[in-house]
Design a protein around this motif. Structure first.
Motif, mmCIF file in Angstrom:
data_model
loop_
_atom_site.group_PDB
_atom_site.id
_atom_site.type_symbol
_atom_site.label_atom_id
_atom_site.label_comp_id
_atom_site.label_asym_id
_atom_site.label_seq_id
_atom_site.Cartn_x
_atom_site.Cartn_y
_atom_site.Cartn_z
ATOM 1 N N ILE A 1 31.360 24.988 78.906
ATOM 2 C CA ILE A 1 31.069 25.758 77.692
ATOM 3 C C ILE A 1 29.588 25.766 77.339
ATOM 4 C CG2 ILE A 1 33.392 25.565 76.742
ATOM 5 C CD1 ILE A 1 32.384 23.333 74.947
ATOM 6 N N THR A 2 28.786 24.969 78.024
ATOM 7 C CA THR A 2 27.342 25.041 77.802
ATOM 8 C C THR A 2 26.706 26.061 78.742
ATOM 9 O OG1 THR A 2 26.825 23.283 79.392
ATOM 10 C CG2 THR A 2 27.272 22.617 77.116
ATOM 11 N N GLY A 3 27.487 26.621 79.655
ATOM 12 C CA GLY A 3 26.973 27.571 80.637
ATOM 13 C C GLY A 3 27.179 29.011 80.211
ATOM 14 N N HIS A 4 27.048 29.896 81.176
ATOM 15 C CA HIS A 4 27.105 31.328 80.903
ATOM 16 C C HIS A 4 28.234 32.011 81.661
ATOM 17 C CE1 HIS A 4 23.285 30.964 78.816
ATOM 18 N NE2 HIS A 4 22.894 30.192 79.823
ATOM 19 N N GLN A 5 29.234 31.229 82.108
ATOM 20 C CA GLN A 5 30.347 31.820 82.817
ATOM 21 C C GLN A 5 31.181 32.678 81.861
ATOM 22 O OE1 GLN A 5 30.012 28.506 82.373
ATOM 23 N NE2 GLN A 5 29.513 27.636 84.341
ATOM 24 N N VAL A 6 31.812 33.672 82.422
ATOM 25 C CA VAL A 6 32.735 34.496 81.649
ATOM 26 C C VAL A 6 33.927 33.632 81.266
ATOM 27 C CG1 VAL A 6 34.298 36.474 81.777
ATOM 28 C CG2 VAL A 6 32.009 36.620 82.777
ATOM 29 N N GLY A 7 34.432 33.805 80.082
ATOM 30 C CA GLY A 7 35.604 33.064 79.629
ATOM 31 C C GLY A 7 35.531 32.796 78.142
ATOM 32 N N LEU A 8 36.505 32.082 77.672
ATOM 33 C CA LEU A 8 36.599 31.760 76.254
ATOM 34 C C LEU A 8 35.438 30.858 75.833
ATOM 35 C CD1 LEU A 8 38.365 31.867 73.652
ATOM 36 C CD2 LEU A 8 39.440 29.761 74.476
ATOM 37 N N ALA A 9 34.704 31.259 74.806
ATOM 38 C CA ALA A 9 33.607 30.435 74.291
ATOM 39 C C ALA A 9 34.153 29.437 73.266
ATOM 40 C CB ALA A 9 32.522 31.298 73.670
ATOM 41 N N HIS A 10 34.856 29.908 72.272
ATOM 42 C CA HIS A 10 35.527 29.035 71.308
ATOM 43 C C HIS A 10 36.496 29.868 70.479
ATOM 44 C CE1 HIS A 10 32.297 30.367 68.452
ATOM 45 N NE2 HIS A 10 33.262 30.228 67.565
ATOM 46 N N PHE A 11 37.353 29.180 69.750
ATOM 47 C CA PHE A 11 38.170 29.842 68.745
ATOM 48 C C PHE A 11 38.026 29.049 67.466
ATOM 49 C CE2 PHE A 11 40.860 27.346 71.550
ATOM 50 C CZ PHE A 11 41.653 26.586 70.719
ATOM 51 N N ALA A 12 38.338 29.676 66.332
ATOM 52 C CA ALA A 12 38.029 29.062 65.042
ATOM 53 C C ALA A 12 39.212 29.116 64.094
ATOM 54 C CB ALA A 12 36.830 29.763 64.411
ATOM 55 N N TYR A 13 39.272 28.103 63.252
ATOM 56 C CA TYR A 13 40.268 28.029 62.197
ATOM 57 C C TYR A 13 39.552 27.917 60.860
ATOM 58 C CZ TYR A 13 43.817 27.183 65.707
ATOM 59 O OH TYR A 13 44.664 27.311 66.771
ATOM 60 N N VAL A 14 40.058 28.616 59.857
ATOM 61 C CA VAL A 14 39.532 28.541 58.500
ATOM 62 C C VAL A 14 40.300 27.449 57.763
ATOM 63 C CG1 VAL A 14 39.237 29.768 56.312
ATOM 64 C CG2 VAL A 14 38.909 30.973 58.477
ATOM 65 N N THR A 15 39.579 26.624 57.038
ATOM 66 C CA THR A 15 40.181 25.569 56.227
ATOM 67 C C THR A 15 39.604 25.638 54.821
ATOM 68 O OG1 THR A 15 40.495 23.179 55.992
ATOM 69 C CG2 THR A 15 38.421 23.899 57.000
ATOM 70 N N ASN A 16 40.320 25.098 53.864
ATOM 71 C CA ASN A 16 39.755 25.017 52.515
ATOM 72 C C ASN A 16 39.202 23.628 52.226
ATOM 73 O OD1 ASN A 16 42.097 23.589 52.215
ATOM 74 N ND2 ASN A 16 43.008 24.913 50.672
ATOM 75 N N ASN A 17 39.227 22.739 53.253
ATOM 76 C CA ASN A 17 38.693 21.387 53.070
ATOM 77 C C ASN A 17 38.186 20.867 54.415
ATOM 78 O OD1 ASN A 17 38.131 18.719 52.512
ATOM 79 N ND2 ASN A 17 39.969 18.404 51.269
ATOM 80 N N ILE A 18 36.993 21.269 54.789
ATOM 81 C CA ILE A 18 36.451 20.877 56.093
ATOM 82 C C ILE A 18 36.213 19.376 56.185
ATOM 83 C CG2 ILE A 18 33.998 21.219 55.616
ATOM 84 C CD1 ILE A 18 33.921 22.653 58.420
ATOM 85 N N ALA A 19 35.871 18.747 55.084
ATOM 86 C CA ALA A 19 35.650 17.291 55.102
ATOM 87 C C ALA A 19 36.929 16.563 55.497
ATOM 88 C CB ALA A 19 35.150 16.813 53.742
ATOM 89 N N ALA A 20 38.075 17.027 55.031
ATOM 90 C CA ALA A 20 39.348 16.391 55.378
ATOM 91 C C ALA A 20 39.671 16.587 56.856
ATOM 92 C CB ALA A 20 40.476 16.945 54.512
ATOM 93 N N VAL A 21 39.402 17.774 57.397
ATOM 94 C CA VAL A 21 39.634 18.021 58.823
ATOM 95 C C VAL A 21 38.758 17.093 59.664
ATOM 96 C CG1 VAL A 21 39.441 19.725 60.686
ATOM 97 C CG2 VAL A 21 40.332 20.424 58.458
ATOM 98 N N ILE A 22 37.485 17.010 59.319
ATOM 99 C CA ILE A 22 36.562 16.135 60.047
ATOM 100 C C ILE A 22 37.046 14.689 59.976
ATOM 101 C CG2 ILE A 22 34.222 15.173 60.048
ATOM 102 C CD1 ILE A 22 33.288 18.000 59.058
ATOM 103 N N SER A 23 37.436 14.244 58.811
ATOM 104 C CA SER A 23 37.898 12.869 58.631
ATOM 105 C C SER A 23 39.133 12.585 59.488
ATOM 106 C CB SER A 23 38.206 12.611 57.149
ATOM 107 O OG SER A 23 38.719 11.318 56.972
ATOM 108 N N ARG A 24 40.102 13.499 59.486
ATOM 109 C CA ARG A 24 41.316 13.287 60.280
ATOM 110 C C ARG A 24 41.003 13.233 61.768
ATOM 111 N NH1 ARG A 24 43.460 17.212 56.699
ATOM 112 N NH2 ARG A 24 43.446 18.777 58.370
ATOM 113 N N LEU A 25 40.157 14.149 62.238
ATOM 114 C CA LEU A 25 39.826 14.165 63.664
ATOM 115 C C LEU A 25 39.021 12.924 64.060
ATOM 116 C CD1 LEU A 25 39.166 17.959 64.147
ATOM 117 C CD2 LEU A 25 40.918 16.606 65.310
ATOM 118 N N GLU A 26 38.061 12.544 63.243
ATOM 119 C CA GLU A 26 37.284 11.336 63.559
ATOM 120 C C GLU A 26 38.174 10.094 63.523
ATOM 121 O OE1 GLU A 26 32.727 12.616 62.455
ATOM 122 O OE2 GLU A 26 33.895 11.647 60.875
#
Length: 138
Positions: free
Chosen positions: A67-92
């Motif tokens: 994903i740091t390169g330039h190959q064709v393919g999926l770069a990323h996908f995204a989710y909208v949240t109303n509490n990004i701090a909680a998402v970060i905390s759960r993942l960490e």
């Protein structure tokens, strides 16, 4: 119209579930099964809620694209949240670290993680209801 699901071919469904259960604790396995895909056995499952889900199947081979390169393919996908701090905390808390922070923007906060299959996943919290502000390039 809305996006219902993304189908990801991976090599370890359980590792993917660990990551996505931390990100989406209210999601569950909607269905699962086994079968063949072009002559190769696979296990698959749908993980999500009543409206959207991730389709995961375990018949992946090799590594995801760099994903740091330039190959064709999926770069990323995204989710909208109303509490990004909680998402970060759960993942960490589940053992995942931020891959990169999003750009500083007065109208949104975002962050990127890499899931166990190597897909880049963005989480974004919008701080404005005005589309021109939410979608700016500051």
């Amino acid at each position: 119209m809305y996006l219902e699901h993304v189908n990801l071919v991976v090599d370890d469904v359980e590792a993917m579930l660990h990551f996505y259960k931390a990100a989406f604790p209210y999601w569950s396995i909607r269905s699962q099964g086994e079968g063949q895909w072009h002559g190769k056995p696979r296990k698959w499952l749908h993980f999500g809620d009543d409206f959207q889900y991730l389709a995961l199947s375990d018949h992946g081979e090799q590594h995801n694209r760099d994903i740091t390169g330039h190959q064709v393919g999926l770069a990323h996908f995204a989710y909208v949240t109303n509490n990004i701090a909680a998402v970060i905390s759960r993942l960490e808390s589940a053992g995942y670290s931020i891959d990169k922070p999003g750009a500083v923007n007065p109208f949104r906060k975002n962050v990127y993680f890499i899931d166990p299959a190597g897909f880049e996943v963005e989480f974004v919290e919008y701080l404005s209801d005005i589309p021109s502000e939410r979608n700016n390039d500051l």
